[in-house]
Design a protein around this motif. Sequence first.
Motif, PDB file in Angstrom:
ATOM      1  N   ARG A 279      67.737  94.474  62.388  1.00  7.83           N
ATOM      2  CA  ARG A 279      68.841  95.263  62.445  1.00  7.83           C
ATOM      3  C   ARG A 279      68.944  96.373  61.556  1.00  7.83           C
ATOM      4  O   ARG A 279      69.663  97.459  61.919  1.00  7.83           O
ATOM      5  CB  ARG A 279      69.983  94.227  61.833  1.00  7.83           C
ATOM      6  N   GLN A 280      68.268  96.368  60.278  1.00 11.79           N
ATOM      7  CA  GLN A 280      68.380  97.587  59.443  1.00 11.79           C
ATOM      8  C   GLN A 280      67.096  98.564  59.884  1.00 11.79           C
ATOM      9  O   GLN A 280      66.979  99.566  58.882  1.00 11.79           O
ATOM     10  CB  GLN A 280      68.222  97.163  58.070  1.00 11.79           C
ATOM     11  N   LEU A 281      66.192  98.320  60.742  1.00 16.05           N
ATOM     12  CA  LEU A 281      64.974  99.065  60.887  1.00 16.05           C
ATOM     13  C   LEU A 281      64.366  99.283  59.473  1.00 16.05           C
ATOM     14  O   LEU A 281      64.171 100.435  59.025  1.00 16.05           O
ATOM     15  CB  LEU A 281      65.404 100.506  61.512  1.00 16.05           C
ATOM     16  N   ALA A 282      64.202  98.253  58.900  1.00 17.95           N
ATOM     17  CA  ALA A 282      63.613  98.250  57.247  1.00 17.95           C
ATOM     18  C   ALA A 282      62.477  97.560  57.136  1.00 17.95           C
ATOM     19  O   ALA A 282      62.678  96.285  56.569  1.00 17.95           O
ATOM     20  CB  ALA A 282      64.938  97.734  56.461  1.00 17.95           C
ATOM     21  N   PRO A 283      61.145  98.070  57.605  1.00 17.99           N
ATOM     22  CA  PRO A 283      59.953  97.410  57.288  1.00 17.99           C
ATOM     23  C   PRO A 283      59.741  96.766  55.696  1.00 17.99           C
ATOM     24  O   PRO A 283      59.361  95.888  55.359  1.00 17.99           O
ATOM     25  CB  PRO A 283      58.882  98.091  57.745  1.00 17.99           C
ATOM     26  N   HIS A 284      60.554  97.655  54.963  1.00 16.62           N
ATOM     27  CA  HIS A 284      60.145  97.293  53.393  1.00 16.62           C
ATOM     28  C   HIS A 284      60.768  96.147  52.787  1.00 16.62           C
ATOM     29  O   HIS A 284      60.241  95.457  52.291  1.00 16.62           O
ATOM     30  CB  HIS A 284      60.819  98.569  52.534  1.00 16.62           C
ATOM     31  N   ARG A 285      61.599  95.588  53.847  1.00 21.68           N
ATOM     32  CA  ARG A 285      62.139  94.014  53.426  1.00 21.68           C
ATOM     33  C   ARG A 285      61.108  93.081  53.624  1.00 21.68           C
ATOM     34  O   ARG A 285      61.164  92.208  52.831  1.00 21.68           O
ATOM     35  CB  ARG A 285      63.308  93.839  54.479  1.00 21.68           C
ATOM     36  N   ILE A 286      60.336  93.235  54.821  1.00 21.62           N
ATOM     37  CA  ILE A 286      59.248  92.418  54.930  1.00 21.62           C
ATOM     38  C   ILE A 286      58.078  92.577  53.929  1.00 21.62           C
ATOM     39  O   ILE A 286      57.606  91.471  53.393  1.00 21.62           O
ATOM     40  CB  ILE A 286      58.589  92.612  56.423  1.00 21.62           C
ATOM     41  N   ALA A 287      57.991  93.724  53.506  1.00 20.35           N
ATOM     42  CA  ALA A 287      56.868  93.809  52.497  1.00 20.35           C
ATOM     43  C   ALA A 287      57.299  93.012  51.152  1.00 20.35           C
ATOM     44  O   ALA A 287      56.564  92.676  50.449  1.00 20.35           O
ATOM     45  CB  ALA A 287      56.530  95.622  52.149  1.00 20.35           C
ATOM     46  N   ARG A 288      58.554  93.490  50.683  1.00 15.55           N
ATOM     47  CA  ARG A 288      59.183  92.733  49.742  1.00 15.55           C
ATOM     48  C   ARG A 288      59.109  91.330  49.816  1.00 15.55           C
ATOM     49  O   ARG A 288      58.925  90.617  49.033  1.00 15.55           O
ATOM     50  CB  ARG A 288      60.629  93.315  49.341  1.00 15.55           C
ATOM     51  N   TYR A 289      59.561  90.932  50.845  1.00 23.21           N
ATOM     52  CA  TYR A 289      59.679  89.172  51.004  1.00 23.21           C
ATOM     53  C   TYR A 289      58.244  88.675  51.151  1.00 23.21           C
ATOM     54  O   TYR A 289      58.016  87.696  50.427  1.00 23.21           O
ATOM     55  CB  TYR A 289      60.146  89.082  52.557  1.00 23.21           C
ATOM     56  N   VAL A 290      57.148  89.267  51.491  1.00 14.77           N
ATOM     57  CA  VAL A 290      56.028  88.639  51.499  1.00 14.77           C
ATOM     58  C   VAL A 290      55.255  88.610  50.174  1.00 14.77           C
ATOM     59  O   VAL A 290      54.503  87.772  49.920  1.00 14.77           O
ATOM     60  CB  VAL A 290      54.963  89.266  52.496  1.00 14.77           C
ATOM     61  N   HIS A 291      55.609  89.765  49.557  1.00  9.46           N
ATOM     62  CA  HIS A 291      55.124  89.921  48.146  1.00  9.46           C
ATOM     63  C   HIS A 291      55.734  88.855  47.324  1.00  9.46           C
ATOM     64  O   HIS A 291      55.080  88.154  46.468  1.00  9.46           O
ATOM     65  CB  HIS A 291      55.472  91.167  47.483  1.00  9.46           C
ATOM     66  N   GLU A 292      56.996  88.326  47.463  1.00  9.37           N
ATOM     67  CA  GLU A 292      57.691  87.206  46.663  1.00  9.37           C
ATOM     68  C   GLU A 292      57.181  86.030  47.143  1.00  9.37           C
ATOM     69  O   GLU A 292      56.918  85.083  46.387  1.00  9.37           O
ATOM     70  CB  GLU A 292      59.179  87.319  47.330  1.00  9.37           C
TER      71      GLU A 292
ATOM     72  N   GLU B 231      65.167  84.828  59.158  1.00 13.66           N
ATOM     73  CA  GLU B 231      66.463  85.634  58.773  1.00 13.66           C
ATOM     74  C   GLU B 231      65.997  86.922  58.228  1.00 13.66           C
ATOM     75  O   GLU B 231      66.638  87.810  58.498  1.00 13.66           O
ATOM     76  CB  GLU B 231      67.191  84.824  57.575  1.00 13.66           C
ATOM     77  N   GLU B 232      64.766  86.895  57.532  1.00 14.18           N
ATOM     78  CA  GLU B 232      64.359  88.488  56.958  1.00 14.18           C
ATOM     79  C   GLU B 232      63.991  89.205  57.990  1.00 14.18           C
ATOM     80  O   GLU B 232      64.208  90.195  58.260  1.00 14.18           O
ATOM     81  CB  GLU B 232      63.224  87.943  56.189  1.00 14.18           C
ATOM     82  N   VAL B 233      63.377  88.386  59.126  1.00  8.35           N
ATOM     83  CA  VAL B 233      62.880  89.310  60.359  1.00  8.35           C
ATOM     84  C   VAL B 233      64.082  90.087  61.090  1.00  8.35           C
ATOM     85  O   VAL B 233      64.190  90.938  61.442  1.00  8.35           O
ATOM     86  CB  VAL B 233      62.083  88.471  61.270  1.00  8.35           C
ATOM     87  N   ALA B 234      65.147  89.118  61.092  1.00 13.41           N
ATOM     88  CA  ALA B 234      66.487  89.669  61.662  1.00 13.41           C
ATOM     89  C   ALA B 234      67.200  90.708  61.145  1.00 13.41           C
ATOM     90  O   ALA B 234      67.553  91.657  61.436  1.00 13.41           O
ATOM     91  CB  ALA B 234      67.359  88.455  61.887  1.00 13.41           C
ATOM     92  N   LEU B 235      67.207  90.589  59.675  1.00  9.97           N
ATOM     93  CA  LEU B 235      67.649  91.831  58.875  1.00  9.97           C
ATOM     94  C   LEU B 235      66.644  92.926  58.741  1.00  9.97           C
ATOM     95  O   LEU B 235      67.505  94.091  59.146  1.00  9.97           O
ATOM     96  CB  LEU B 235      67.745  91.115  57.385  1.00  9.97           C
ATOM     97  N   ALA B 236      65.450  92.824  59.012  1.00  2.00           N
ATOM     98  CA  ALA B 236      64.615  94.000  59.057  1.00  2.00           C
ATOM     99  C   ALA B 236      64.836  94.823  60.360  1.00  2.00           C
ATOM    100  O   ALA B 236      64.715  95.821  60.423  1.00  2.00           O
ATOM    101  CB  ALA B 236      63.332  93.707  58.758  1.00  2.00           C
TER     102      ALA B 236
END
Length: 564
Positions: free
Chosen positions: A500-513, A493-498
């Motif tokens: 859709r939003q063209l937002a790699p920072h979501r993946i960076a934040r997620y993997v840090h969590e 779901e994080e991949v899908a949101l990233a």
Amino acid sequence: MSGISGVVEKMREGLRGALADALAAAVEAGQLPPVDMPDFVVEVPREREHGDFAANLAMLLPKQARMAPRKIAETLLENLPRGLRWLERVEVAGPGFINFHLDPRWVLEAVPLAVRQQADYGRVRLVDGKRVQVEFVSANPTGLLHMGNARGAALGDSIAAILDFAGWQVSREYYINDAGNQIKNFGLSLEARYFQLLGREGEVPEGGYHGQDIVDTVRHYIEQHGDKLLDADRRARLDTLVQYALAEKIGGIKKALAEFGVQYDVWFSEQSLHDTGKVDETLQQLRERGRLYERDGALWFKASDFGVEKDEVVVRKNGIPTYFAADIAYHRDKFERGFDRVINIWGADHHGHVPRMKGAMAALGYDSDALDVVIMQLVRLFRGGEIVRMSKRTGQFVTLEELMEEVGRDAARYFFVMRSADSHLDFDLDLARTQSNDNPVYYVQYAHARICSIFRQLAEQGRQMPDPAGVNLELLREEAELALARHLADFPEEVALAARQLAPHRIARYVHEVAGLLHSFYNVHRVITEDVELSNARLLLMEATRVVLRNALGLLGVSAPDKM
């Protein structure tokens, strides 16, 4: 989210189906009047006390059912199918939300899924067979790559990787600005340095290029070809120097980007648009569509027809097309090549260019919404708490190559994408070099290395990774275990949101969590113990975590080391 294969989406769809069945049962029993099924959502609430999932179905039915939403929700609860897997309790909250509380172990289904799918875990299919082009960096080939270019490279390449992981057919493209006024000034600057190095008088023009790299390029030319251009025809001299310098500069750009982990599918020349007549063709199309007019001897595009404040010149008084004209032709060419979607990564100084370009595409009959532009803000480098000043024109700036030498590729790429593109980025060079938990990329990579060390210990004991089919995952009951498994379940779901939003920072934040949850677990619980069944369950959890860390870092162009 259609096309997302994962336990979260599977549970979401299961709950949607159960609510649809409950509505049908309530209507059949006469507890609710016949109604049309609304487009309701089952989502993960922001607050944990609101359950694992919440649905708004009852909130969308009062007008049809002529009943208060809370009463509708209570009726739906009465008719929910019995025996829903993992469901502990369901309740009505607020004005009529339906909250589902699940057995915490429901997320454990993600663990064997990640282990089986390996490099494909997290991959989703948001589209089928659609083509997208991502154009990024596209720096003038008149000098070295600087921090803005580097941020664009990291953002563009990560966006492309995420879109590929989300089902798009992706093409990465670099637009070479090898035409126009900057190339004219480039040639004059090269000529001036050529004369100076050979003992003649020469002066770099106003608006020219003063960097030491220009001097170095001309020196390279002289070493290979000597002074034969001194008395040559000026046009021939300028053309020869420009072609030599462009080849060297573009070669240097390709080398630097390759070392940064960026490989392009297409290098597109702006000059080719003029040579093939595509600029003229595009202007003719706009003229035929009534989108151009003459004023003060110049040719103007009616940008104001598309909500832009001012019209824009496309051909100057001297008959030479503007950069904007070539850019329109370039974007037309993109769509002519059959891309369903076109994405540009541009610097903040191009913000005002976005509506003009969208308007130009609409004027040519293309869907302007198929053009997305990600605007990225500036980067400030800090060393020792002080800003590192940059000036491209004088050559006093930190290059991409120098940055990689100082902090390494992984740290550079992670730091450039860990903030939203529309946020200003303060890049702390000292922090990026630090091997400590304060350095986010070190923190994440160390999590992966820690897991690898566990499997080395396992091998030293002559043991192997257990077969997922024979592992009892319900032995994982500790809060740290379940919290980690829950985050692993969220990856698709994080991949899908990233995407859709063209937002790699979501993946960076997620993997840090995920890394933080792994460290928290590791610091309290042993994986390899005398309890073989519990060890096997934890080993499977560790392997699933390793898969997610590796796949997420891969989307950001960052390595997942086995040792640190």
